[in-house]
Design a protein around this motif. Structure first.
Motif, mmCIF file in Angstrom:
data_model
loop_
_atom_site.group_PDB
_atom_site.id
_atom_site.type_symbol
_atom_site.label_atom_id
_atom_site.label_comp_id
_atom_site.label_asym_id
_atom_site.label_seq_id
_atom_site.Cartn_x
_atom_site.Cartn_y
_atom_site.Cartn_z
ATOM 1 N N SER A 552 6.299 30.829 12.635
ATOM 2 C CA SER A 552 7.650 30.366 12.964
ATOM 3 C C SER A 552 8.498 30.325 11.698
ATOM 4 O O SER A 552 7.987 30.203 10.579
ATOM 5 C CB SER A 552 7.594 28.989 13.607
ATOM 6 O OG SER A 552 7.043 28.065 12.691
ATOM 7 N N GLU A 553 9.832 30.420 11.906
ATOM 8 C CA GLU A 553 10.747 30.412 10.762
ATOM 9 C C GLU A 553 12.119 30.000 11.253
ATOM 10 O O GLU A 553 12.546 30.387 12.359
ATOM 11 C CB GLU A 553 10.820 31.811 10.133
ATOM 12 C CG GLU A 553 11.675 31.856 8.899
ATOM 13 C CD GLU A 553 11.800 33.273 8.352
ATOM 14 O OE1 GLU A 553 12.278 33.433 7.233
ATOM 15 O OE2 GLU A 553 11.437 34.206 9.097
ATOM 16 N N ASN A 568 10.609 32.314 21.507
ATOM 17 C CA ASN A 568 9.355 32.510 22.228
ATOM 18 C C ASN A 568 8.145 32.162 21.373
ATOM 19 O O ASN A 568 7.163 31.589 21.866
ATOM 20 C CB ASN A 568 9.253 33.963 22.702
ATOM 21 C CG ASN A 568 10.222 34.280 23.833
ATOM 22 O OD1 ASN A 568 10.432 33.458 24.714
ATOM 23 N ND2 ASN A 568 10.820 35.461 23.787
ATOM 24 N N ILE A 569 8.204 32.517 20.073
ATOM 25 C CA ILE A 569 7.097 32.180 19.170
ATOM 26 C C ILE A 569 6.954 30.664 19.024
ATOM 27 O O ILE A 569 5.859 30.089 19.145
ATOM 28 C CB ILE A 569 7.305 32.859 17.805
ATOM 29 C CG1 ILE A 569 7.168 34.386 17.938
ATOM 30 C CG2 ILE A 569 6.300 32.342 16.793
ATOM 31 C CD1 ILE A 569 7.604 35.138 16.702
ATOM 32 N N ASN A 570 8.086 29.979 18.764
ATOM 33 C CA ASN A 570 8.032 28.519 18.602
ATOM 34 C C ASN A 570 7.606 27.839 19.900
ATOM 35 O O ASN A 570 6.904 26.815 19.875
ATOM 36 C CB ASN A 570 9.403 27.997 18.163
ATOM 37 C CG ASN A 570 9.744 28.443 16.748
ATOM 38 O OD1 ASN A 570 8.851 28.705 15.949
ATOM 39 N ND2 ASN A 570 11.033 28.524 16.440
ATOM 40 N N LYS A 571 8.023 28.415 21.047
ATOM 41 C CA LYS A 571 7.640 27.827 22.328
ATOM 42 C C LYS A 571 6.126 27.925 22.546
ATOM 43 O O LYS A 571 5.473 26.950 22.954
ATOM 44 C CB LYS A 571 8.379 28.549 23.452
ATOM 45 C CG LYS A 571 8.033 28.018 24.837
ATOM 46 C CD LYS A 571 8.773 28.808 25.901
ATOM 47 C CE LYS A 571 8.357 28.359 27.305
ATOM 48 N NZ LYS A 571 9.034 29.151 28.352
ATOM 49 N N SER A 572 5.545 29.121 22.242
ATOM 50 C CA SER A 572 4.108 29.276 22.428
ATOM 51 C C SER A 572 3.321 28.397 21.467
ATOM 52 O O SER A 572 2.298 27.799 21.837
ATOM 53 C CB SER A 572 3.714 30.746 22.248
ATOM 54 O OG SER A 572 4.033 31.192 20.938
ATOM 55 N N LEU A 573 3.804 28.279 20.199
ATOM 56 C CA LEU A 573 3.107 27.415 19.239
ATOM 57 C C LEU A 573 3.243 25.948 19.621
ATOM 58 O O LEU A 573 2.313 25.147 19.423
ATOM 59 C CB LEU A 573 3.651 27.660 17.833
ATOM 60 C CG LEU A 573 3.372 29.055 17.251
ATOM 61 C CD1 LEU A 573 4.038 29.205 15.890
ATOM 62 C CD2 LEU A 573 1.874 29.301 17.131
ATOM 63 N N ALA A 574 4.412 25.558 20.170
ATOM 64 C CA ALA A 574 4.589 24.187 20.636
ATOM 65 C C ALA A 574 3.660 23.882 21.807
ATOM 66 O O ALA A 574 3.063 22.788 21.889
ATOM 67 C CB ALA A 574 6.040 23.954 21.030
ATOM 68 N N ASN A 575 3.524 24.839 22.705
ATOM 69 C CA ASN A 575 2.588 24.647 23.829
ATOM 70 C C ASN A 575 1.152 24.563 23.343
ATOM 71 O O ASN A 575 0.336 23.818 23.915
ATOM 72 C CB ASN A 575 2.732 25.792 24.829
ATOM 73 C CG ASN A 575 4.025 25.707 25.611
ATOM 74 O OD1 ASN A 575 4.480 24.631 25.964
ATOM 75 N ND2 ASN A 575 4.628 26.867 25.880
ATOM 76 N N LEU A 576 0.827 25.320 22.260
ATOM 77 C CA LEU A 576 -0.502 25.206 21.674
ATOM 78 C C LEU A 576 -0.734 23.804 21.136
ATOM 79 O O LEU A 576 -1.812 23.215 21.296
ATOM 80 C CB LEU A 576 -0.666 26.249 20.571
ATOM 81 C CG LEU A 576 -2.027 26.295 19.868
ATOM 82 C CD1 LEU A 576 -3.136 26.638 20.854
ATOM 83 C CD2 LEU A 576 -2.005 27.322 18.732
ATOM 84 N N GLY A 577 0.310 23.213 20.502
ATOM 85 C CA GLY A 577 0.192 21.826 20.036
ATOM 86 C C GLY A 577 0.045 20.846 21.174
ATOM 87 O O GLY A 577 -0.710 19.862 21.069
ATOM 88 N N ASN A 578 0.738 21.092 22.288
ATOM 89 C CA ASN A 578 0.615 20.198 23.449
ATOM 90 C C ASN A 578 -0.794 20.250 24.031
ATOM 91 O O ASN A 578 -1.345 19.226 24.466
ATOM 92 C CB ASN A 578 1.635 20.576 24.506
ATOM 93 C CG ASN A 578 3.061 20.330 24.038
ATOM 94 O OD1 ASN A 578 3.308 19.449 23.213
ATOM 95 N ND2 ASN A 578 4.003 21.115 24.552
ATOM 96 N N VAL A 579 -1.396 21.448 24.038
ATOM 97 C CA VAL A 579 -2.762 21.577 24.555
ATOM 98 C C VAL A 579 -3.728 20.816 23.655
ATOM 99 O O VAL A 579 -4.632 20.106 24.131
ATOM 100 C CB VAL A 579 -3.145 23.071 24.668
ATOM 101 C CG1 VAL A 579 -4.637 23.219 24.933
ATOM 102 C CG2 VAL A 579 -2.353 23.736 25.768
ATOM 103 N N ILE A 580 -3.563 20.959 22.323
ATOM 104 C CA ILE A 580 -4.436 20.221 21.392
ATOM 105 C C ILE A 580 -4.269 18.721 21.570
ATOM 106 O O ILE A 580 -5.252 17.950 21.568
ATOM 107 C CB ILE A 580 -4.128 20.653 19.948
ATOM 108 C CG1 ILE A 580 -4.419 22.159 19.758
ATOM 109 C CG2 ILE A 580 -4.919 19.833 18.954
ATOM 110 C CD1 ILE A 580 -5.845 22.540 19.959
#
Length: 652
Positions: A552-553, A568-580
């Motif tokens: 992300s940037e 889209n990149i930040n959204k997918s990484l944010a969803n990865l954080g929500n899963v963790i």
């Protein structure tokens, strides 16, 4: 007394017709057949053929030119006509008195078919009929004239039929002669060819006889020589008999030795049998020890954590050193702990409420300094690759901001020293496969490359655009697969390197403020290891997922073209954080399906898998805030714990 019947206007001259028949009798040479083709006339000459045409013409002229209104019909008989003529009337004298008309008696008879003997006398009969003027009917007697003409016509038609039949017979004879001519011609040609072959054979036989004579002379010479040789051989045979006696003595000695060796061979066979039994027992023992080592290896990996986090700090590049970019303070407390702080010592408060100037400490499973090589990192990763060969699911993903060195860590550069984790993993798999082959295992390797770009899955090995969906393998939901994905069978490390280069060329990259060639998608390398043990009838299936996440940037206004990609990149990484976070809190519902990335990594994060997160951070002071966010996210992942991992093993 003259007849009062109307007379015809034109009088047919029979004399001229008869003369014409006589003149044309001698000149007639050809006849026409039914197909109107002229055929050569046979030797028999007929004079009546010409008369036929003249009679037919005579008949046609008389019938076509009848009186306009006759006072009697054709069906009336001559008796009625005579009665009509003998009507009474005024006596008119015109000079001399005319004689009464007396009708000549004509015997009607059906014409008989002429015989072959009659054909030769046709011309004479016609002439006799013409010269017989006593029986000639009168001009007005059309019926008798018609009967005579019809009789002549019938005779001529019969003669014509006979001539046509004879002509046909002659044509058949000619045709048979022509066919026989071709047959005899072919026979003559064959005889000529046979004659030529016989002459050639005669010449060859002459040559052969000469050669036979020469051979006979040579054989006589050889015979004399062979007789001399026979005398010499007889002497040698005597010598050989003496040697044979000595050899017989040796054979007796060797037979005694052979019996002794047979006994020794039986003993060796018994020893080999015992050794084979011991070998089978040792193989069984090694197999059990191998299973025990797998269990011990798995327990060690579980003690280390099924979700492990490594942190790697990349060094500054030459360009960054030239631009005098300052790094923040990094302190490596030990191999597992890192401490970071701002270089200027400022104590400003961040958005999370923490002071930036205070040193912050993070603990991971392993921390790699900037001078760490690719081989050192893979040494820690190789233990997980070993688990994949044993039938476990393994996932390795690189996380970090843009320009932190994720792609370099996973893919590396061309060269043995700078190779990334993906090519080193393949080399390690082929190296370990040889060791597993000694234990009876044979492996099959399948690889596929994909990327998640703007929440769409793209096959990096297939240039055709297809729809790809993430689906469950079975109803249990423990494993996933991607539909319409091209899968390559890997037989050598070079084959995988070729596929990796194709995937790198097809991956979506772009120039950003942080990196000239930034990855704008999540790249996933899926390697499937299928091991088969034929002796134990077992199959182990291990899946190895190597993921290079996009970074992300924060974009400026002039980089708004990359705005959709960054969202889209930040959204997918944010969803990865929500899963963790959901896994940390042990929630019942984990939002895996909120993005394609978390959905694809669902078996790796919370399922039956061993997961390794390679956190890559930048040493630059301008990236300090993003580095803190990455470190906090990685520490949350390190605190996540999953259940016991099971091995995928089937029985044939």
């Amino acid at each position: 007394m003259e007849s009062r019947l109307p007379k015809p206007k034109k009088i047919i001259k029979n004399s001229n017709n008869i003369a014409n028949i006589n003149t044309k009798d001698n000149n007639f040479k050809t006849i026409e057949n039914t197909n109107n083709t002229k055929m050569p006339k046979p030797t028999l000459s007929l004079a009546s053929s010409a008369s036929t045409t003249s009679l037919s013409s005579l008949k046609s002229t008389n019938e076509n030119k009848q009186p306009i209104k006759p006072s009697f019909a054709r069906a009336q008989t001559m008796s009625t006509i005579t009665k009509a003529v003998k009507r009474t009337g005024p006596n008119i004298t015109h000079g001399q008195a005319k004689k009464p008309f007396v009708r000549p008696v004509i015997k009607e008879s059906k014409p008989n078919k002429p015989n072959k003997n009659e054909l030769t006398n046709t011309a004479s009969n016609v002439k006799v009929g013409q010269n017989n003027t006593d029986n000639k009917p009168k001009k007005w007697d059309y019926k008798s004239r018609f009967d005579i003409a019809s009789d002549k016509l019938l005779t001529l038609q019969q003669k014509n039929k006979d001539l046509v039949s004879r002509n046909n017979d002659l044509e058949k004879i000619v045709n048979t002669y022509e066919t026989n001519k071709d047959v005899y011609k072919i026979k003559a040609e064959k005889l000529e060819v046979l004659n030529d072959t016989l002459t050639n054979e005669l010449q060859t036989l002459k040559v052969e006889t000469e050669e036979i004579k020469k051979n006979e002379a040579n054989l006589t010479k050889r015979l004399t020589e062979s007789e001399e040789l026979c005398k010499n051989l007889s002497h040698k045979l005597n010598d050989a008999e003496e040697k044979c006696k000595t050899q017989e003595v040796l054979i007796t000695e060797q037979t005694e030795q052979l019996t002794f060796l047979k006994k020794d061979l039986e003993l060796q066979k018994q020893i080999n049998k015992n050794l084979n039994d011991v070998k089978e027992k040792l193989e069984e023992l090694t197999y059990k020890m191998h299973i025990d080592s797998r269990v011990l290896h798995n327990t060690i990996q579980e003690l280390k954590g099924n979700i492990r986090v490594f942190c790697r700090v990349r060094p500054r590049t030459l360009k960054e050193e030239e631009l005098m970019k300052e790094p923040y303070l990094i302190n490596f407390v030990d191999d597992c702990t890192i401490e970071v702080s701002k270089s200027n010592g400022s104590d400003s408060i961040s958005c999370t409420g923490r002071q930036r100037g205070i040193k912050q400490e993070f603990t991971f499973d392993k921390v790699f300094a900037p001078n760490t090589s690719q081989a050192d990192i893979f040494e820690e990763l190789s233990l997980l690759v070993q688990s994949a060969l044993e039938g476990y699911n393994v996932c390795v993903f690189a996380y970090g901001q843009t320009g932190s060195g994720k792609t370099y860590t996973m893919e590396g550069e061309y060269g043995l020293q700078t190779e990334g984790m993906i090519p080193r993993t393949i080399r390690h798999i082929f190296k370990e496969m040889k060791q597993f082959e000694l234990l009876g295992w044979k492996y099959q390797i399948e690889a596929s490359f994909l990327e998640i770009y703007n929440e769409h899955i793209i096959d990096l090995l297939d240039s055709e655009s297809k729809t790809h969906e993430i689906r469950m393998v079975d109803n249990k939901g423990q494993d996933l697969y991607v539909s319409n994905l091209r899968i390559e069978e890997i037989n050598s490390p070079e084959k995988l390197q070729e596929c990796l280069l194709i995937a790198q060329r097809n991956r979506a990259v772009a120039a950003t403020q942080s990196n000239n060639r930034s990855s704008r998608s999540h790249s996933v390398t899926r390697i499937r290891l299928i091991g088969t043990h034929t002796a134990k009838q077992e199959v182990s299936i291990g899946n190895l997922n190597l993921v290079d996440l996009a970074g992300s940037e924060r974009l400026k206004s002039e980089e708004s073209a990359r705005n959709t990609e960054t969202k889209n990149i930040n959204k997918s990484l944010a969803n990865l954080g929500n899963v963790i976070l959901a896994l940390l809190k042990k929630q019942e519902h984990v939002p895996y399906r909120n993005s394609k990335l978390t959905h694809l990594l669902m078996p790796s994060l919370g399922g039956n898998s061993k997961t390794l997160m390679l956190l890559n951070i930048s040493p630059l002071d301008e990236c300090y805030n993003e580095t803190l966010n990455s470190l906090r996210f990685a520490s949350n992942v390190n605190n996540c714990r999953t259940g016991h991992v099971k091995r995928s093993r089937l029985v044939l």
